[in-house]
Design a protein around this motif. Structure first.
Motif, PDB file in Angstrom:
ATOM      1  N   ARG A   4       0.867  -1.181   0.000  1.00 39.33           N
ATOM      2  CA  ARG A   4       0.000   0.000   0.000  1.00 39.33           C
ATOM      3  C   ARG A   4       0.897   1.222   0.000  1.00 39.33           C
ATOM      4  N   ILE A   6       1.253   5.148   0.512  1.00 36.83           N
ATOM      5  CA  ILE A   6       0.639   6.322   1.125  1.00 36.83           C
ATOM      6  C   ILE A   6       1.445   7.533   0.662  1.00 36.83           C
ATOM      7  N   VAL A  42      -7.237   6.893  -4.845  1.00 36.66           N
ATOM      8  CA  VAL A  42      -6.978   5.691  -4.049  1.00 36.66           C
ATOM      9  C   VAL A  42      -6.422   6.061  -2.677  1.00 36.66           C
ATOM     10  N   ALA A  43      -5.522   7.053  -2.640  1.00 38.94           N
ATOM     11  CA  ALA A  43      -4.921   7.477  -1.371  1.00 38.94           C
ATOM     12  C   ALA A  43      -4.499   8.933  -1.484  1.00 38.94           C
ATOM     13  N   ARG A  61     -10.652  13.558  -1.347  1.00 35.76           N
ATOM     14  CA  ARG A  61     -10.636  12.437  -0.395  1.00 35.76           C
ATOM     15  C   ARG A  61     -10.565  11.120  -1.151  1.00 35.76           C
ATOM     16  N   GLU A  62     -10.239  10.049  -0.448  1.00 37.68           N
ATOM     17  CA  GLU A  62     -10.230   8.729  -1.054  1.00 37.68           C
ATOM     18  C   GLU A  62     -11.628   8.399  -1.554  1.00 37.68           C
ATOM     19  N   TYR A  83      -0.950   2.997 -11.380  1.00 34.48           N
ATOM     20  CA  TYR A  83      -1.507   4.167 -10.712  1.00 34.48           C
ATOM     21  C   TYR A  83      -0.724   5.388 -11.172  1.00 34.48           C
TER      22      TYR A  83
END
Length: 97
Positions: A4, A6, A42-43, A61-62, A83
């Motif tokens: 993941r 961030i 997505v993030a 926002r996500e 992405y």
């Protein structure tokens, strides 16, 4: 192992939305009518800081669907998915139904 990402500062991780190339009934659509440069957030990062040190939060926002510029962003591959990483300032707007 699933990773993941961030984003840091005011960066936004977006998965581009690929529009359908044909309708439900099987009619093929021309490429020009299916081109809308949009993506799903997505993030998001925490935000950037101004000169006084105050946090300026990211404006999306996500889960938001956003309109992206034709060029720019950094392509990132995580697993088998692609992405794009954009700065909050680069995002043109949000799309709503």
């Amino acid at each position: 192992m699933a990773k993941r990402l961030i984003p840091l500062l005011n960066r936004v991780l977006v998965e581009k939305i690929v529009p359908p190339s044909k309708t439900n009934t099987g009619i093929l659509l021309p490429e020009k009518t299916t081109k809308l440069n949009s993506g799903k957030v997505v993030a998001v990062g925490a935000g950037a800081r101004d000169r006084d040190g105050k946090l300026i939060p990211v404006s999306v926002r996500e889960g938001d669907v956003v309109l992206l510029p034709d060029y720019g962003g950094t392509e990132v591959k995580l697993g088998d998915k692609e992405y794009h990483l954009f700065r909050d300032d680069d995002i043109l707007g949000t799309l709503h139904d």
